[in-house]
Design a protein around this motif. Structure first.
Motif, PDB file in Angstrom:
ATOM      1  N   TYR A   1       0.829  -1.211   0.000  1.00  0.00           N
ATOM      2  CA  TYR A   1       0.000   0.000   0.000  1.00  0.00           C
ATOM      3  C   TYR A   1       0.865   1.263   0.000  1.00  0.00           C
ATOM      4  O   TYR A   1       1.854   1.356   0.730  1.00  0.00           O
ATOM      5  CB  TYR A   1      -0.938   0.055   1.209  1.00  0.00           C
ATOM      6  N   GLU A   2       0.458   2.239  -0.793  1.00  0.00           N
ATOM      7  CA  GLU A   2       1.160   3.516  -0.840  1.00  0.00           C
ATOM      8  C   GLU A   2       0.174   4.675  -0.759  1.00  0.00           C
ATOM      9  O   GLU A   2      -0.760   4.756  -1.559  1.00  0.00           O
ATOM     10  CB  GLU A   2       1.974   3.649  -2.138  1.00  0.00           C
ATOM     11  N   PRO A   3       0.375   5.585   0.201  1.00  0.00           N
ATOM     12  CA  PRO A   3      -0.439   6.801   0.225  1.00  0.00           C
ATOM     13  C   PRO A   3       0.018   7.725  -0.900  1.00  0.00           C
ATOM     14  O   PRO A   3       1.106   7.539  -1.462  1.00  0.00           O
ATOM     15  CB  PRO A   3      -0.126   7.405   1.591  1.00  0.00           C
ATOM     16  N   LEU A   4      -0.794   8.702  -1.221  1.00  0.00           N
ATOM     17  CA  LEU A   4      -0.466   9.629  -2.303  1.00  0.00           C
ATOM     18  C   LEU A   4      -0.525  11.070  -1.809  1.00  0.00           C
ATOM     19  O   LEU A   4      -1.296  11.398  -0.913  1.00  0.00           O
ATOM     20  CB  LEU A   4      -1.440   9.450  -3.473  1.00  0.00           C
ATOM     21  N   LYS A   5       0.290  11.887  -2.429  1.00  0.00           N
ATOM     22  CA  LYS A   5       0.251  13.325  -2.161  1.00  0.00           C
ATOM     23  C   LYS A   5      -0.335  13.996  -3.396  1.00  0.00           C
ATOM     24  O   LYS A   5       0.118  13.774  -4.516  1.00  0.00           O
ATOM     25  CB  LYS A   5       1.654  13.851  -1.859  1.00  0.00           C
ATOM     26  N   ARG A   6      -1.365  14.808  -3.189  1.00  0.00           N
ATOM     27  CA  ARG A   6      -2.051  15.444  -4.311  1.00  0.00           C
ATOM     28  C   ARG A   6      -2.111  16.953  -4.122  1.00  0.00           C
ATOM     29  O   ARG A   6      -1.944  17.465  -3.012  1.00  0.00           O
ATOM     30  CB  ARG A   6      -3.477  14.894  -4.441  1.00  0.00           C
ATOM     31  N   GLU A   7      -2.367  17.643  -5.226  1.00  0.00           N
ATOM     32  CA  GLU A   7      -2.538  19.094  -5.186  1.00  0.00           C
ATOM     33  C   GLU A   7      -3.961  19.410  -4.746  1.00  0.00           C
ATOM     34  O   GLU A   7      -4.925  18.790  -5.208  1.00  0.00           O
ATOM     35  CB  GLU A   7      -2.275  19.686  -6.570  1.00  0.00           C
ATOM     36  N   ALA A   8      -4.103  20.359  -3.829  1.00  0.00           N
ATOM     37  CA  ALA A   8      -5.432  20.751  -3.372  1.00  0.00           C
ATOM     38  C   ALA A   8      -6.242  21.327  -4.531  1.00  0.00           C
ATOM     39  O   ALA A   8      -5.699  21.975  -5.430  1.00  0.00           O
ATOM     40  CB  ALA A   8      -5.326  21.767  -2.246  1.00  0.00           C
ATOM     41  N   LEU A   9      -7.531  21.084  -4.491  1.00  0.00           N
ATOM     42  CA  LEU A   9      -8.443  21.586  -5.516  1.00  0.00           C
ATOM     43  C   LEU A   9      -9.136  22.825  -4.953  1.00  0.00           C
ATOM     44  O   LEU A   9      -9.921  22.725  -3.999  1.00  0.00           O
ATOM     45  CB  LEU A   9      -9.454  20.511  -5.874  1.00  0.00           C
ATOM     46  N   CYS A  10      -8.823  23.990  -5.513  1.00  0.00           N
ATOM     47  CA  CYS A  10      -9.308  25.259  -4.968  1.00  0.00           C
ATOM     48  C   CYS A  10     -10.272  25.933  -5.937  1.00  0.00           C
ATOM     49  O   CYS A  10     -10.033  25.969  -7.153  1.00  0.00           O
ATOM     50  CB  CYS A  10      -8.147  26.204  -4.676  1.00  0.00           C
ATOM     51  N   THR A  11     -11.347  26.487  -5.382  1.00  0.00           N
ATOM     52  CA  THR A  11     -12.355  27.191  -6.157  1.00  0.00           C
ATOM     53  C   THR A  11     -12.499  28.601  -5.612  1.00  0.00           C
ATOM     54  O   THR A  11     -12.726  28.776  -4.407  1.00  0.00           O
ATOM     55  CB  THR A  11     -13.721  26.478  -6.063  1.00  0.00           C
ATOM     56  N   PRO A  12     -12.366  29.650  -6.442  1.00  0.00           N
ATOM     57  CA  PRO A  12     -12.596  31.006  -5.949  1.00  0.00           C
ATOM     58  C   PRO A  12     -14.072  31.208  -5.618  1.00  0.00           C
ATOM     59  O   PRO A  12     -14.953  30.710  -6.335  1.00  0.00           O
ATOM     60  CB  PRO A  12     -12.161  31.889  -7.122  1.00  0.00           C
ATOM     61  N   TYR A  13     -14.323  31.897  -4.508  1.00  0.00           N
ATOM     62  CA  TYR A  13     -15.698  32.219  -4.118  1.00  0.00           C
ATOM     63  C   TYR A  13     -15.711  33.623  -3.528  1.00  0.00           C
ATOM     64  O   TYR A  13     -15.143  33.860  -2.475  1.00  0.00           O
ATOM     65  CB  TYR A  13     -16.233  31.214  -3.111  1.00  0.00           C
ATOM     66  N   ARG A  14     -16.320  34.532  -4.260  1.00  0.00           N
ATOM     67  CA  ARG A  14     -16.317  35.938  -3.875  1.00  0.00           C
ATOM     68  C   ARG A  14     -14.859  36.372  -3.666  1.00  0.00           C
ATOM     69  O   ARG A  14     -14.081  36.330  -4.603  1.00  0.00           O
ATOM     70  CB  ARG A  14     -17.240  36.168  -2.692  1.00  0.00           C
ATOM     71  N   ASP A  15     -14.431  36.711  -2.451  1.00  0.00           N
ATOM     72  CA  ASP A  15     -13.048  37.166  -2.285  1.00  0.00           C
ATOM     73  C   ASP A  15     -12.174  36.135  -1.578  1.00  0.00           C
ATOM     74  O   ASP A  15     -11.082  36.471  -1.111  1.00  0.00           O
ATOM     75  CB  ASP A  15     -13.009  38.492  -1.526  1.00  0.00           C
ATOM     76  N   VAL A  16     -12.628  34.868  -1.483  1.00  0.00           N
ATOM     77  CA  VAL A  16     -11.840  33.839  -0.802  1.00  0.00           C
ATOM     78  C   VAL A  16     -11.597  32.670  -1.750  1.00  0.00           C
ATOM     79  O   VAL A  16     -12.117  32.634  -2.878  1.00  0.00           O
ATOM     80  CB  VAL A  16     -12.547  33.339   0.481  1.00  0.00           C
ATOM     81  N   ARG A  17     -10.789  31.711  -1.295  1.00  0.00           N
ATOM     82  CA  ARG A  17     -10.573  30.460  -2.033  1.00  0.00           C
ATOM     83  C   ARG A  17     -10.982  29.299  -1.144  1.00  0.00           C
ATOM     84  O   ARG A  17     -10.546  29.199   0.005  1.00  0.00           O
ATOM     85  CB  ARG A  17      -9.115  30.302  -2.455  1.00  0.00           C
ATOM     86  N   ILE A  18     -11.817  28.418  -1.684  1.00  0.00           N
ATOM     87  CA  ILE A  18     -12.295  27.241  -0.972  1.00  0.00           C
ATOM     88  C   ILE A  18     -11.529  26.039  -1.510  1.00  0.00           C
ATOM     89  O   ILE A  18     -11.621  25.707  -2.685  1.00  0.00           O
ATOM     90  CB  ILE A  18     -13.808  27.058  -1.175  1.00  0.00           C
ATOM     91  N   CYS A  19     -10.770  25.375  -0.638  1.00  0.00           N
ATOM     92  CA  CYS A  19      -9.858  24.322  -1.064  1.00  0.00           C
ATOM     93  C   CYS A  19     -10.184  23.006  -0.377  1.00  0.00           C
ATOM     94  O   CYS A  19     -10.420  22.971   0.839  1.00  0.00           O
ATOM     95  CB  CYS A  19      -8.413  24.714  -0.758  1.00  0.00           C
ATOM     96  N   SER A  20     -10.154  21.927  -1.159  1.00  0.00           N
ATOM     97  CA  SER A  20     -10.472  20.614  -0.616  1.00  0.00           C
ATOM     98  C   SER A  20      -9.711  19.547  -1.390  1.00  0.00           C
ATOM     99  O   SER A  20      -8.803  19.843  -2.172  1.00  0.00           O
ATOM    100  CB  SER A  20     -11.983  20.377  -0.652  1.00  0.00           C
ATOM    101  N   ALA A  21     -10.105  18.296  -1.164  1.00  0.00           N
ATOM    102  CA  ALA A  21      -9.404  17.161  -1.780  1.00  0.00           C
ATOM    103  C   ALA A  21      -9.953  16.886  -3.177  1.00  0.00           C
ATOM    104  O   ALA A  21     -11.160  16.946  -3.401  1.00  0.00           O
ATOM    105  CB  ALA A  21      -9.558  15.923  -0.905  1.00  0.00           C
TER     106      ALA A  21
ATOM    107  N   LEU B   1     -23.554  29.310  -6.631  1.00  0.00           N
ATOM    108  CA  LEU B   1     -24.213  30.263  -5.742  1.00  0.00           C
ATOM    109  C   LEU B   1     -23.606  31.654  -5.823  1.00  0.00           C
ATOM    110  O   LEU B   1     -24.248  32.641  -5.439  1.00  0.00           O
ATOM    111  CB  LEU B   1     -24.166  29.747  -4.299  1.00  0.00           C
ATOM    112  N   GLU B   2     -22.385  31.755  -6.332  1.00  0.00           N
ATOM    113  CA  GLU B   2     -21.772  33.076  -6.493  1.00  0.00           C
ATOM    114  C   GLU B   2     -22.554  33.943  -7.483  1.00  0.00           C
ATOM    115  O   GLU B   2     -22.434  35.166  -7.478  1.00  0.00           O
ATOM    116  CB  GLU B   2     -20.314  32.940  -6.932  1.00  0.00           C
ATOM    117  N   ASN B   3     -23.372  33.311  -8.289  1.00  0.00           N
ATOM    118  CA  ASN B   3     -24.195  34.058  -9.232  1.00  0.00           C
ATOM    119  C   ASN B   3     -25.395  34.729  -8.555  1.00  0.00           C
ATOM    120  O   ASN B   3     -26.129  35.479  -9.207  1.00  0.00           O
ATOM    121  CB  ASN B   3     -24.711  33.121 -10.328  1.00  0.00           C
ATOM    122  N   PHE B   4     -25.588  34.469  -7.271  1.00  0.00           N
ATOM    123  CA  PHE B   4     -26.744  35.003  -6.563  1.00  0.00           C
ATOM    124  C   PHE B   4     -26.287  35.776  -5.325  1.00  0.00           C
ATOM    125  O   PHE B   4     -25.244  35.475  -4.740  1.00  0.00           O
ATOM    126  CB  PHE B   4     -27.682  33.866  -6.143  1.00  0.00           C
ATOM    127  N   ASP B   5     -27.080  36.738  -4.917  1.00  0.00           N
ATOM    128  CA  ASP B   5     -26.780  37.532  -3.730  1.00  0.00           C
ATOM    129  C   ASP B   5     -27.248  36.760  -2.499  1.00  0.00           C
ATOM    130  O   ASP B   5     -28.301  37.059  -1.919  1.00  0.00           O
ATOM    131  CB  ASP B   5     -27.465  38.894  -3.824  1.00  0.00           C
TER     132      ASP B   5
END
Length: 585
Positions: free
Chosen positions: A268-288, A305-309
């Motif tokens: 078994y080998e674990p893996l290292k991956r690049e975070a997947l980030c999505t811009p949202y308004r003025d922040v970045r939301i990052c996950s696996a 949802l960024e398309n809506f107030d």
């Protein structure tokens, strides 16, 4: 196994999708309680106070966020075995405050080398029932959490590896008080499975009279203490020697013996991956990223949802929840169709988060009326993927850690269903049933292989969504995540909307009633405003009210130069910082 009443039969399928229905309404947390939302220089939010205290001990002794994560996971495997443990897998998102970099550590279980795509088909070529597959030895994948933690420790650990297991070893030897949720779930799972008849599992969790161990009972687990000693000596001891042999032998027990081998474990080998980030308004939301689907699906919900107030339509409005529901339905449809292990399937990850594509998807949302039906779109780079035929179950935990240097861990960890496949190894931990996250029917009617079909060495798709949000300067703002099967995506997105758009505190965000919209129905938790329910029905939503949408959200957020945290009141957790005692002496 106890007698199963006819009344309980409809609930069996629900075990895989939404845990156990019928919980009471959730009350908002009292923010005046010690640890509820105190500003601290370091903080941990996790599913049990003993695990939180073990993590804080790691930080007090000079450790960082990864050292604390090792200690938290080791204790959770003891006190919350129904949700996670060393026999399972995990995804960790790590934030390095000094370099402002994010790294994802993938400790997802892998399929044994001996399986084929027919893993969960019977002799007639028909898919097994979930109950049969869940309880089988075939459901066990190669556990990844220990190897993943070792990889993260090698890069970010600040104290010796062995010290991370001392608290868990001590608690296993001296005993711990059985928490309410452990007792309750043991009893409920026994209504549907043979957990109370399986040697080690029965002896550990049930009395001689066959009743689940009562809340408050002091429980010891010397076998788990021995496992902690062996892993502390060398993490590879989990994948070779007596622990590995115990895993193989337990998985090979009837019914439907598993295919995992000593060679599978050792390789078994674990893996290292690049975070997947999505811009949202003025922040970045990052996950696996895939094979986790949280980064794709949560990111897609938020980008639409960024398309809506959303700030103008808060949690007290039907419009705010309507928009959340519709974005969720669209994101789930794409996630279900396209996401799998990228080493085995052509996953259009960037296309699923393409700004123009998601803006186009958002235009399908009307402000006052539910879509009659929802189907997957065609994102840029999308392959001809057949419809999905897989699900995932909620035996999972999430914890969030911020250390004194500002480094962060957001980690979701799981054994899949409650108590995994209910098989306890000779070393006091449960095996996962992670292979049931694969599609049971590997091909569609036209014979096309599904992206999430079983294959040797493959990682099954996951809904885990460990999330870190960065501010406009790239600095840590908040971390969140939850257990809950495929509902994890909705739980996590809810907490983000609640804090980023609706201005709620972490405690308020975690306590907000859960709303899960996948397909043409909307499951809404007990405690949701009746007037809003009626308004949503008038918009055309097929509401399933009072569903047991049992999240376990754990949040830490920056506040006034320190941190505030929250533990989901639906579970046994705590959010505590340095200087706070997790338990009274």
């Amino acid at each position: 196994m106890r007698m199963l009443s006819l009344f309980a039969l409809p609930l069996i399928a629900g075990l895989a999708a939404c845990e156990f229905a019928g919980q009471d309404a959730v009350s908002p947390p009292d923010d005046t309680l010690v640890g509820a939302e105190e500003r601290r220089e370091a903080m941990i939010a996790a599913a049990h106070p003993l695990a939180v205290e073990a993590g804080l001990d790691a930080i007090r002794s000079g450790g960082g966020a990864v050292d604390a994560a090792i200690a938290v996971q080791a204790v959770l495997g003891l006190v919350e075995p129904q949700s996670s443990g060393i026999g399972g897998g995990a995804f960790m998102v790590h934030y390095d405050a000094q370099t402002q970099t994010l790294t994802v550590y993938d400790g997802r279980e892998t399929a044994p080398a001996g399986i084929t795509e027919t893993l969960f088909l019977d002799e007639a070529g028909e898919p097994l029932s979930f109950m049969t597959a869940w309880q089988s030895g075939r459901s066990t994948g190669v556990p990844g959490v220990i190897a993943m933690l070792a990889m993260a420790h090698e890069e970010h650990g600040m104290r010796p590896w062995a010290e991370g297991f001392a608290d868990a070893e001590r608690l296993a030897e001296e005993g711990f008080a059985v928490p309410p949720r452990l007792s309750q779930l043991a009893g409920r799972v026994a209504d549907y499975t043979a957990i109370d008849e399986r040697g080690p599992s029965a002896q550990y969790l049930f009395t001689d009279a066959g009743e689940a161990v009562e809340t408050g009972t002091v429980l010891t687990n010397p076998a788990y203490a021995q496992a902690m000693r062996l892993v502390a000596q060398d993490w590879r001891n989990f994948y070779t020697g007596e622990i590995a042999q115990g895993i193989v032998e337990t998985a090979r027990e009837e019914p439907l013996p598993g295919l995992i081998t000593l060679e599978d474990l050792e390789s078994y080998e674990p893996l290292k991956r690049e975070a997947l980030c999505t811009p949202y308004r003025d922040v970045r939301i990052c996950s696996a990223p895939p094979p986790a689907s949280g980064g794709v699906a949560v990111g897609a919900i938020m980008a639409m949802l960024e398309n809506f107030d959303m700030a103008a339509y808060g949690p007290d409005t039907a419009t705010g929840w309507h928009l959340f529901i519709e974005a969720s339905r669209l994101a789930y449809a794409d996630r279900d169709r396209y996401v799998g292990d990228p080493a085995y399937a052509d996953v259009p990850t960037q296309g699923l988060l393409d700004e123009a594509y998601l803006n186009e998807r958002a235009r399908l949302i009307a402000m006052d009326r539910a879509m009659e039906s929802v189907s997957a779109g065609t994102p840029p780079g999308a392959p001809q993927a057949p419809e999905d035929a897989s699900d995932d179950a909620p035996g999972t935990s999430h914890f969030t850690i911020v250390d004194t240097e500002g480094d962060v861990v957001s980690m979701t960890t799981t054994v899949e269903s409650a108590f995994g496949n209910t098989r306890m190894t000779p070393h006091g931990f449960f095996l996962n049933n992670q292979m049931t996250d694969f599609a049971f029917a590997p091909r569609d009617e036209a014979g096309n292989l599904r992206p999430n079909a079983p294959a040797p060495g493959k990682r099954p798709r996951s809904s885990m969504s460990p999330t870190i949000v960065l501010d406009p300067e790239g600095e840590f703002l908040l971390a969140t995540g939850s257990p809950g099967g495929n509902s994890i995506i909705a739980y996590t997105a809810k907490s983000l909307v609640a804090m980023l758009d609706w201005g709620l505190t972490p405690g308020q965000a975690a306590s907000l009633p859960n709303v899960v919209a996948r397909g043409d129905s909307v499951a809404i938790e007990t405690g949701f405003d009746e007037t809003l329910l009626e308004d949503l029905r008038e918009m055309g939503h097929a509401i399933e009210a009072g569903r047991g949408e049992n999240s376990g959200i754990h949040i830490v957020r920056v506040s006034d130069g320190g941190y505030v945290g929250a533990a989901d009141p639906r579970r046994d957790g705590a959010a505590l910082g340095l200087g706070e005692a997790a338990l009274e002496e």
